[in-house]
Design a protein around this motif. Structure first.
Motif, PDB file in Angstrom:
ATOM      1  N   THR A  83     -67.414 -12.197 -41.743  1.00 22.70           N
ATOM      2  CA  THR A  83     -66.099 -12.268 -41.113  1.00 22.70           C
ATOM      3  C   THR A  83     -65.017 -12.517 -42.154  1.00 22.70           C
ATOM      4  N   VAL A  84     -65.275 -13.401 -43.114  1.00 22.79           N
ATOM      5  CA  VAL A  84     -64.313 -13.643 -44.192  1.00 22.79           C
ATOM      6  C   VAL A  84     -64.058 -12.344 -44.956  1.00 22.79           C
ATOM      7  N   VAL A  85     -65.104 -11.620 -45.291  1.00 19.60           N
ATOM      8  CA  VAL A  85     -64.964 -10.360 -46.023  1.00 19.60           C
ATOM      9  C   VAL A  85     -64.149  -9.360 -45.205  1.00 19.60           C
ATOM     10  N   GLU A  86     -64.392  -9.275 -43.919  1.00 21.99           N
ATOM     11  CA  GLU A  86     -63.634  -8.357 -43.062  1.00 21.99           C
ATOM     12  C   GLU A  86     -62.151  -8.705 -43.052  1.00 21.99           C
ATOM     13  N   LEU A  87     -61.829  -9.991 -42.974  1.00 28.17           N
ATOM     14  CA  LEU A  87     -60.424 -10.417 -42.983  1.00 28.17           C
ATOM     15  C   LEU A  87     -59.746 -10.045 -44.301  1.00 28.17           C
ATOM     16  N   VAL A  88     -60.435 -10.255 -45.403  1.00 30.76           N
ATOM     17  CA  VAL A  88     -59.881  -9.920 -46.720  1.00 30.76           C
ATOM     18  C   VAL A  88     -59.702  -8.404 -46.846  1.00 30.76           C
ATOM     19  N   ALA A  89     -60.701  -7.658 -46.417  1.00 31.29           N
ATOM     20  CA  ALA A  89     -60.640  -6.198 -46.522  1.00 31.29           C
ATOM     21  C   ALA A  89     -59.525  -5.613 -45.655  1.00 31.29           C
ATOM     22  N   ALA A  90     -59.201  -6.274 -44.555  1.00 31.48           N
ATOM     23  CA  ALA A  90     -58.179  -5.769 -43.637  1.00 31.48           C
ATOM     24  C   ALA A  90     -56.754  -6.000 -44.128  1.00 31.48           C
ATOM     25  N   ALA A  91     -56.598  -6.726 -45.229  1.00 31.93           N
ATOM     26  CA  ALA A  91     -55.254  -7.045 -45.747  1.00 31.93           C
ATOM     27  C   ALA A  91     -55.132  -6.676 -47.220  1.00 31.93           C
ATOM     28  N   PRO A  92     -55.388  -5.419 -47.583  1.00 29.62           N
ATOM     29  CA  PRO A  92     -55.453  -5.058 -49.001  1.00 29.62           C
ATOM     30  C   PRO A  92     -54.150  -5.179 -49.773  1.00 29.62           C
ATOM     31  N   ARG A  93     -53.021  -5.142 -49.081  1.00 28.79           N
ATOM     32  CA  ARG A  93     -51.739  -5.187 -49.787  1.00 28.79           C
ATOM     33  C   ARG A  93     -51.144  -6.586 -49.872  1.00 28.79           C
ATOM     34  N   ARG A  94     -51.844  -7.548 -49.322  1.00 34.46           N
ATOM     35  CA  ARG A  94     -51.332  -8.915 -49.326  1.00 34.46           C
ATOM     36  C   ARG A  94     -52.004  -9.750 -50.410  1.00 34.46           C
ATOM     37  N   SER A  95     -51.325 -10.805 -50.823  1.00 34.25           N
ATOM     38  CA  SER A  95     -51.944 -11.801 -51.677  1.00 34.25           C
ATOM     39  C   SER A  95     -52.948 -12.557 -50.817  1.00 34.25           C
ATOM     40  N   ARG A  96     -54.208 -12.648 -51.279  1.00 34.06           N
ATOM     41  CA  ARG A  96     -55.264 -13.274 -50.492  1.00 34.06           C
ATOM     42  C   ARG A  96     -56.000 -14.306 -51.325  1.00 34.06           C
ATOM     43  N   VAL A  97     -56.171 -15.477 -50.744  1.00 32.40           N
ATOM     44  CA  VAL A  97     -56.953 -16.537 -51.371  1.00 32.40           C
ATOM     45  C   VAL A  97     -58.015 -16.972 -50.377  1.00 32.40           C
ATOM     46  N   VAL A  98     -59.256 -17.017 -50.837  1.00 30.81           N
ATOM     47  CA  VAL A  98     -60.375 -17.469 -50.017  1.00 30.81           C
ATOM     48  C   VAL A  98     -60.850 -18.803 -50.569  1.00 30.81           C
ATOM     49  N   VAL A  99     -61.058 -19.766 -49.685  1.00 34.39           N
ATOM     50  CA  VAL A  99     -61.570 -21.068 -50.099  1.00 34.39           C
ATOM     51  C   VAL A  99     -63.030 -21.164 -49.668  1.00 34.39           C
ATOM     52  N   THR A 100     -63.907 -21.238 -50.670  1.00 35.83           N
ATOM     53  CA  THR A 100     -65.342 -21.356 -50.444  1.00 35.83           C
ATOM     54  C   THR A 100     -66.001 -21.778 -51.747  1.00 35.83           C
ATOM     55  N   ALA A 101     -67.208 -22.323 -51.628  1.00 34.50           N
ATOM     56  CA  ALA A 101     -68.020 -22.609 -52.809  1.00 34.50           C
ATOM     57  C   ALA A 101     -69.240 -21.683 -52.849  1.00 34.50           C
ATOM     58  N   ASP A 102     -69.332 -20.788 -51.890  1.00 32.78           N
ATOM     59  CA  ASP A 102     -70.456 -19.872 -51.764  1.00 32.78           C
ATOM     60  C   ASP A 102     -70.356 -18.778 -52.828  1.00 32.78           C
ATOM     61  N   ARG A 103     -71.303 -18.730 -53.742  1.00 33.98           N
ATOM     62  CA  ARG A 103     -71.239 -17.782 -54.862  1.00 33.98           C
ATOM     63  C   ARG A 103     -71.281 -16.325 -54.421  1.00 33.98           C
ATOM     64  N   GLU A 104     -72.142 -16.019 -53.473  1.00 33.19           N
ATOM     65  CA  GLU A 104     -72.231 -14.632 -53.013  1.00 33.19           C
ATOM     66  C   GLU A 104     -70.932 -14.199 -52.337  1.00 33.19           C
ATOM     67  N   LEU A 105     -70.371 -15.070 -51.513  1.00 31.98           N
ATOM     68  CA  LEU A 105     -69.107 -14.746 -50.857  1.00 31.98           C
ATOM     69  C   LEU A 105     -67.992 -14.595 -51.887  1.00 31.98           C
ATOM     70  N   ARG A 106     -67.983 -15.459 -52.891  1.00 28.12           N
ATOM     71  CA  ARG A 106     -66.982 -15.348 -53.958  1.00 28.12           C
ATOM     72  C   ARG A 106     -67.021 -13.952 -54.579  1.00 28.12           C
ATOM     73  N   ALA A 107     -68.217 -13.479 -54.880  1.00 27.13           N
ATOM     74  CA  ALA A 107     -68.363 -12.158 -55.511  1.00 27.13           C
ATOM     75  C   ALA A 107     -67.877 -11.055 -54.576  1.00 27.13           C
ATOM     76  N   ARG A 108     -68.199 -11.171 -53.307  1.00 26.35           N
ATOM     77  CA  ARG A 108     -67.812 -10.127 -52.347  1.00 26.35           C
ATOM     78  C   ARG A 108     -66.295 -10.027 -52.199  1.00 26.35           C
TER      79      ARG A 108
END
Length: 125
Positions: free
Chosen positions: A84-109
């Motif tokens: 779901t986090v990845v979908e939200l980020v992918a849906a806003a490609p022209r915006r500045s996006r910051v994700v807060v997580t410590a999950d390494r795999e999610l960070r890479a995605r």
């Protein structure tokens, strides 16, 4: 077209990063996190996220029914919170996006999609 910076918080990961008894009440811990995030919508997190900011808390599992509050959109993950986090980020490609997580795999995605990533301690409390 939305142009506010987007802050997406991996709720389960951020809640789980603090040993404050969250495991006894996962939904309550998500509500406390949601309420702590609310001021960021107007204040931002300078210098990376100037205000106003769209704040989105992604919840799953026992926290799935946590409602939104002014300043914080709450998205209940139908499956994986990470997806779901990845979908939200992918849906806003022209915006500045910051994700807060410590999950390494999610960070890479999400960095592969152009988002910045910060760890849970980056959030003001």
């Amino acid at each position: 077209m939305e142009n506010r910076p987007l802050l997406v918080v991996d709720g389960a990961n951020v809640v789980g990063s603090r040993p404050d008894g969250w495991w006894r009440d996962r939904a309550g811990a998500a509500v406390r996190l949601r309420d702590a995030l609310a001021p960021l919508a107007e204040a931002g997190v300078p210098p990376e996220l100037p205000p106003p900011v769209q704040v989105v808390l992604v919840v799953e599992g026992a926290a799935r029914h946590v409602p939104p509050t002014p300043g914080v959109d709450v998205v209940s993950a139908p499956g994986s919170g990470d997806d779901t986090v990845v979908e939200l980020v992918a849906a806003a490609p022209r915006r500045s996006r910051v994700v807060v997580t410590a999950d390494r795999e999610l960070r890479a995605r999400v960095t592969a999609l152009g988002a910045q990533v910060r760890g849970p301690r980056w959030l003001p409390r």
